[in-house]
Design an enzyme around this catalytic site. Structure first.
Site, short mmCIF file in Angstrom:
data_model
loop_
_atom_site.label_atom_id
_atom_site.label_comp_id
_atom_site.label_asym_id
_atom_site.label_seq_id
_atom_site.Cartn_x
_atom_site.Cartn_y
_atom_site.Cartn_z
N LYS A 22 0.85 -1.20 0.00
CA LYS A 22 0.00 0.00 0.00
C LYS A 22 0.88 1.25 0.00
O LYS A 22 0.67 2.17 -0.78
CB LYS A 22 -0.87 -0.01 1.26
CG LYS A 22 -1.52 1.32 1.60
CD LYS A 22 -2.42 1.25 2.81
CE LYS A 22 -1.73 1.53 4.10
NZ LYS A 22 -1.47 2.93 4.42
N ASN A 23 1.89 1.25 0.88
CA ASN A 23 2.68 2.48 1.07
C ASN A 23 3.73 2.71 -0.02
O ASN A 23 4.44 3.70 0.02
CB ASN A 23 3.32 2.49 2.46
CG ASN A 23 2.26 2.66 3.54
OD1 ASN A 23 1.11 2.96 3.24
ND2 ASN A 23 2.63 2.43 4.78
N ARG A 92 -4.51 10.69 4.91
CA ARG A 92 -3.43 11.67 5.05
C ARG A 92 -2.44 11.55 3.90
O ARG A 92 -1.84 12.54 3.47
CB ARG A 92 -2.79 11.37 6.39
CG ARG A 92 -1.52 12.00 6.62
CD ARG A 92 -0.86 11.42 7.84
NE ARG A 92 0.53 11.69 7.72
CZ ARG A 92 1.05 12.90 7.87
NH1 ARG A 92 0.25 13.88 8.18
NH2 ARG A 92 2.32 13.09 7.72
N CYS A 116 -4.98 12.24 13.46
CA CYS A 116 -5.71 10.96 13.43
C CYS A 116 -5.42 10.29 14.77
O CYS A 116 -4.76 10.84 15.64
CB CYS A 116 -5.26 10.11 12.25
SG CYS A 116 -3.61 9.47 12.46
N ARG A 121 0.29 14.31 13.48
CA ARG A 121 0.80 14.03 12.12
C ARG A 121 0.85 15.29 11.25
O ARG A 121 0.15 15.41 10.25
CB ARG A 121 -0.04 12.92 11.49
CG ARG A 121 0.01 11.68 12.36
CD ARG A 121 -0.60 10.49 11.73
NE ARG A 121 0.22 10.00 10.63
CZ ARG A 121 -0.20 9.02 9.84
NH1 ARG A 121 -1.39 8.50 10.03
NH2 ARG A 121 0.54 8.60 8.85
N ASP A 304 4.65 0.33 12.14
CA ASP A 304 3.42 -0.27 11.61
C ASP A 304 3.26 -1.73 12.01
O ASP A 304 2.24 -2.34 11.72
CB ASP A 304 3.40 -0.18 10.08
CG ASP A 304 3.25 1.23 9.61
OD1 ASP A 304 3.41 1.48 8.41
OD2 ASP A 304 2.99 2.10 10.46
N ARG A 396 -8.72 -0.46 4.84
CA ARG A 396 -7.91 0.60 4.22
C ARG A 396 -6.55 0.04 3.80
O ARG A 396 -5.97 0.49 2.84
CB ARG A 396 -7.67 1.75 5.20
CG ARG A 396 -8.86 2.61 5.48
CD ARG A 396 -8.45 3.79 6.32
NE ARG A 396 -7.26 4.44 5.76
CZ ARG A 396 -6.68 5.50 6.31
NH1 ARG A 396 -7.17 6.01 7.41
NH2 ARG A 396 -5.62 6.05 5.77
C1 EPZ Z 1 4.23 6.81 6.62
O1 EPZ Z 1 3.43 7.82 7.19
C2 EPZ Z 1 3.31 5.60 6.44
N1 EPZ Z 1 2.23 5.96 5.51
C3 EPZ Z 1 2.76 5.19 7.80
O2 EPZ Z 1 1.99 4.02 7.58
C4 EPZ Z 1 3.93 4.84 8.71
O3 EPZ Z 1 3.42 4.52 9.99
C5 EPZ Z 1 4.88 6.04 8.81
O4 EPZ Z 1 5.30 6.45 7.50
C6 EPZ Z 1 6.13 5.72 9.63
O5 EPZ Z 1 6.78 4.62 9.04
C7 EPZ Z 1 2.49 6.00 4.19
O6 EPZ Z 1 3.60 5.74 3.74
C8 EPZ Z 1 1.33 6.34 3.30
P1 EPZ Z 1 6.16 10.07 8.83
P2 EPZ Z 1 3.98 9.32 7.28
O7 EPZ Z 1 6.06 11.37 8.11
O8 EPZ Z 1 4.88 9.60 6.15
C9 EPZ Z 1 6.40 13.31 12.24
C10 EPZ Z 1 0.14 2.65 7.79
O9 EPZ Z 1 -0.18 2.03 8.80
N2 EPZ Z 1 6.31 14.32 11.17
O10 EPZ Z 1 7.31 9.17 8.51
O11 EPZ Z 1 2.80 10.19 7.49
C11 EPZ Z 1 5.13 12.49 12.38
O12 EPZ Z 1 4.18 13.15 13.19
C12 EPZ Z 1 0.58 4.09 7.89
O13 EPZ Z 1 0.19 2.15 6.64
C13 EPZ Z 1 6.41 15.67 11.50
O14 EPZ Z 1 6.56 16.04 12.66
O15 EPZ Z 1 4.83 9.25 8.60
C14 EPZ Z 1 5.63 11.21 13.01
O16 EPZ Z 1 5.72 11.38 14.41
C15 EPZ Z 1 0.26 4.65 9.25
N3 EPZ Z 1 6.33 16.59 10.50
C16 EPZ Z 1 7.04 11.05 12.42
O17 EPZ Z 1 7.39 12.34 11.89
C17 EPZ Z 1 6.17 16.25 9.18
O18 EPZ Z 1 6.12 17.15 8.31
C18 EPZ Z 1 7.11 10.04 11.28
O19 EPZ Z 1 6.07 10.36 10.40
C19 EPZ Z 1 6.07 14.87 8.87
C20 EPZ Z 1 6.16 13.93 9.87
#
Ligand code: EPZ
Length: 416
Positions: A22-23, A92, A116, A121, A304, A396
Site C-alpha cells: 500500500k505504502n 493523510r 488521526c 501528524r 506499523d 484501508r
Molecule cells: C508513513 O506515514 C506511512 N504511511 C505510515 O503508515 C507509517 O506509519 C509512517 O510512514 C512511519 O513509518 C504511508 O507511507 C502512506 P512520517 P507518514 O512522516 O509519512 C512526524 C500505515 O499504517 N512528522 O514518517 O505520514 C510524524 O508526526 C501508515 O500504513 C512531522 O513532525 O509518517 C511522526 O511522528 C500509518 N512533521 C514522524 O514524523 C512532518 O512534516 C514520522 O512520520 C512529517 C512527519
C-alpha cells in the site's frame, strides 16, 4: 458497518501470498502527475487507500483505468489542482499530490490532513522543504496553497525522518532546476521503490535507501511501467498470525530483507523463521518468550508492526517492554486488548506487557489500521468468539484479509 467474527484457538497452516505494498503504491500513483505520458503500474493492491487516492487523482483530472492489480494513469491536462478536505481527511497520504502538482503545474491547493488516532501528524517538514525549493506557501482556511514558477534545487535537511515527506520532496525535486540533496531522508523500501519508478521515468536520483538522496532536476519525465514491491507490513502481520496461533505458514511473494527487524524479534521470542528468496516459513511451538522492542525508522522495527507484535507479547511467557518512538499515541489497541484479558500498562510511550496464558474472546472495536490488525490476531488465539467492529479501518490497508486467513485455517467471517 462490517465486522469480523472470529472463533479463536486454531493453529494456522498453509501458504499465503502477499499483495503489493500500500505504502509504495500510493506514492507511485501520485507520481503519475509528474508526466503527461502514461504510467502503468502492476501489483497494485485492491484496498481502501488505493481506492481513495484514485478518487482524488480522477478529481484532479487524471485518466485512470485498470483492475486486477493493473493500473494505467495519464495526467495529460488537469481540471483541478485542489485536494479537497473530505478526501484528505480520510487519507493523510493524499498530501503526496502536493509535491508533484507544484513541480509540474506550479500550483496546488491541498487540505491540511488534520490529526488521526495515532498522533497530530503535521506536514510542516513537507512545507518547509517545498519552500526551500522556491515554492510560496500560504495557509488559508485549512488549506495549503502553494505556487512556484520553476522550483530550484536546494539542500534540504529533515529534522526527523519522514517517509511521505521524503517522497513528496523527492518527486518535486525531479523537475526542479539544478541539484537537490535530501539529508536525513527516510530509508524505507517504499522510498526506494518510488525512486526506482522515477528513474525509469527519466529522473536522475541517487542514494535512495540511504539518509542522503541526490536528485538532479530534468526538463520532463516520460512514460514508464513498474511493478510495486510486496507489502512488508502485510507479510509481517501474517508472520505474527502464524506465531500467535502456534501454526506453520509459508508466506510467499514477499521480500524477507524488508522485514529483518521483525523476523529477528520473532526468532528472539523462540519462533522459527526460515528465510527464503521471496518467502518466509514461520513455525511456532507453544508460547513465545517475552522480548523487548522499540519502534524505529527503517531498518529498525517498523512502527506499523508494533500493534501486531503487542498481540503476540500479550500471550508471551514473561514481561515485555514495547516502546513506540515514532508516533505520539499509537497505543489505541491496548484498551481493546485489555478487554480480552491482556495485562498491559502504558506509561508515556512505553507499554509494559505481562504475558498471560490465555486471552478470551470479546466484542472489540478497531480504531486505526494496524490496531485493527492487532485485534484480529488476538482473536485468532483467544478462547471463544471475538467480534471486531469498524473494520473499515482494516480494509484501508489490507486486501481481503479474512479470505487470506480463512485459506490457512482461520475461523473468521465478515458480517455486514
Ligand atoms: C508513513 O506515514 C506511512 N504511511 C505510515 O503508515 C507509517 O506509519 C509512517 O510512514 C512511519 O513509518 C504511508 O507511507 C502512506 P512520517 P507518514 O512522516 O509519512 C512526524 C500505515 O499504517 N512528522 O514518517 O505520514 C510524524 O508526526 C501508515 O500504513 C512531522 O513532525 O509518517 C511522526 O511522528 C500509518 N512533521 C514522524 O514524523 C512532518 O512534516 C514520522 O512520520 C512529517 C512527519
Amino acid at each position: 458497518m462490517d465486522k469480523f467474527v472470529i472463533q479463536g484457538g486454531k493453529p494456522l497452516a498453509g501458504r499465503v501470498k502477499v499483495s503489493g505494498a500500500k505504502n509504495a503504491a500510493l506514492p507511485c500513483m501520485a507520481a503519475s502527475l509528474l508526466t503527461e505520458d502514461v504510467l502503468q503500474l502492476e501489483n497494485v493492491p485492491s484496498l481502501g487507500d488505493v481506492r481513495t487516492i484514485l478518487v482524488l487523482l480522477r478529481h484532479l483530472g487524471v485518466e485512470a483505468n485498470g483492475g486486477g492489480g493493473f493500473l494505467s494513469l495519464k495526467a495529460e491536462k488537469l481540471k483541478s489542482f485542489e485536494a479537497p478536505y473530505d478526501l484528505v481527511r480520510t487519507m493523510r497520504a493524499s498530501v503526496l499530490v502536493l509535491g508533484p502538482l507544484v513541480a509540474r503545474f506550479g500550483r496546488a491547493r491541498v487540505s491540511l490532513p488534520g490529526g488521526c488516532t495515532i498522533g497530530p501528524r503535521p506536514i510542516d517538514l513537507h512545507l518547509a522543504g517545498l519552500e526551500k525549493l522556491g515554492a510560496e506557501i500560504a495557509l488559508n482556511e485549512g488549506y495549503v496553497e502553494a505556487k512556484a514558477d520553476r522550483l530550484k534545487g536546494a539542500r534540504i535537511s529533515f529534522d526527523i525522518q519522514t517517509v511521505t515527506g521524503t517522497e513528496n520532496l523527492m518527486m518535486a525535486a525531479t523537475l526542479a532546476e539544478g541539484v537537490t540533496v535530501l539529508e536525513n531522508a527516510a530509508c524505507e523500501p517504499e522510498v526506494v521503490d518510488l525512486a526506482d519508478l522515477l528513474n525509469q521515468m527519466g529522473a536522475e536520483i541517487e542514494g535512495a535507501g540511504t539518509p542522503t538522496i541526490m536528485i538532479r532536476g530534468v526538463e520532463g519525465l516520460r512514460r514508464a511501467s513498474h511493478r510495486v514491491i510486496p507489502d512488508r507490513i502485510e507479510a509481517g502481520t501474517f508472520t505474527v498470525a502464524a506465531a500467535i496461533t502456534g501454526g506453520e505458514v509459508l508466506i510467499e511473494d514477499c521480500r524477507p530483507a524488508h522485514l529483518e527487524a521483525v523476523t529477528a524479534k520473532l526468532q528472539e521470542a523462540g519462533v522459527e523463521v526460515e528465510v527464503g528468496e521471496d518467502a518466509l516459513r514461520v513455525r511456532s511451538f507453544g508460547r513465545p518468550k517475552a522480548v523487548n522492542l522499540q519502534t524505529q525508522p527503517f531498518p529498525g522495527f517498523a512502527t506499523d508492526m508494533q500493534a501486531q507484535f503487542m498481540a503476540l507479547m500479550a500471550i508471551a511467557d514473561g514481561r515485555s517492554l514495547i516502546t513506540e518512538a515514532v508516533f505520539e499515541t499509537r497505543f489505541m489497541h491496548v484498551n481493546e486488548l485489555l478487554r480480552m484479558g491482556a495485562d498491559i500498562k502504558v506509561v508515556g510511550n512505553v507499554a509494559f506487557v505481562q504475558g498471560v496464558p490465555v486471552l478470551s474472546g470479546a466484542p472489540v472495536m478497531a480504531t486505526d489500521l494496524r490496531a485493527s490488525a492487532s485485534l484480529v490476531l488476538a482473536g485468532l488465539v483467544a478462547r471463544g468468539r471475538t467480534t471486531v467492529s469498524r473494520i473499515y479501518h482494516l480494509d484501508r490497508g489490507y486486501e481481503a484479509m479474512e479470505k487470506k486467513l480463512s485459506a490457512i485455517g482461520a475461523r473468521i467471517e465478515r458480517v455486514k
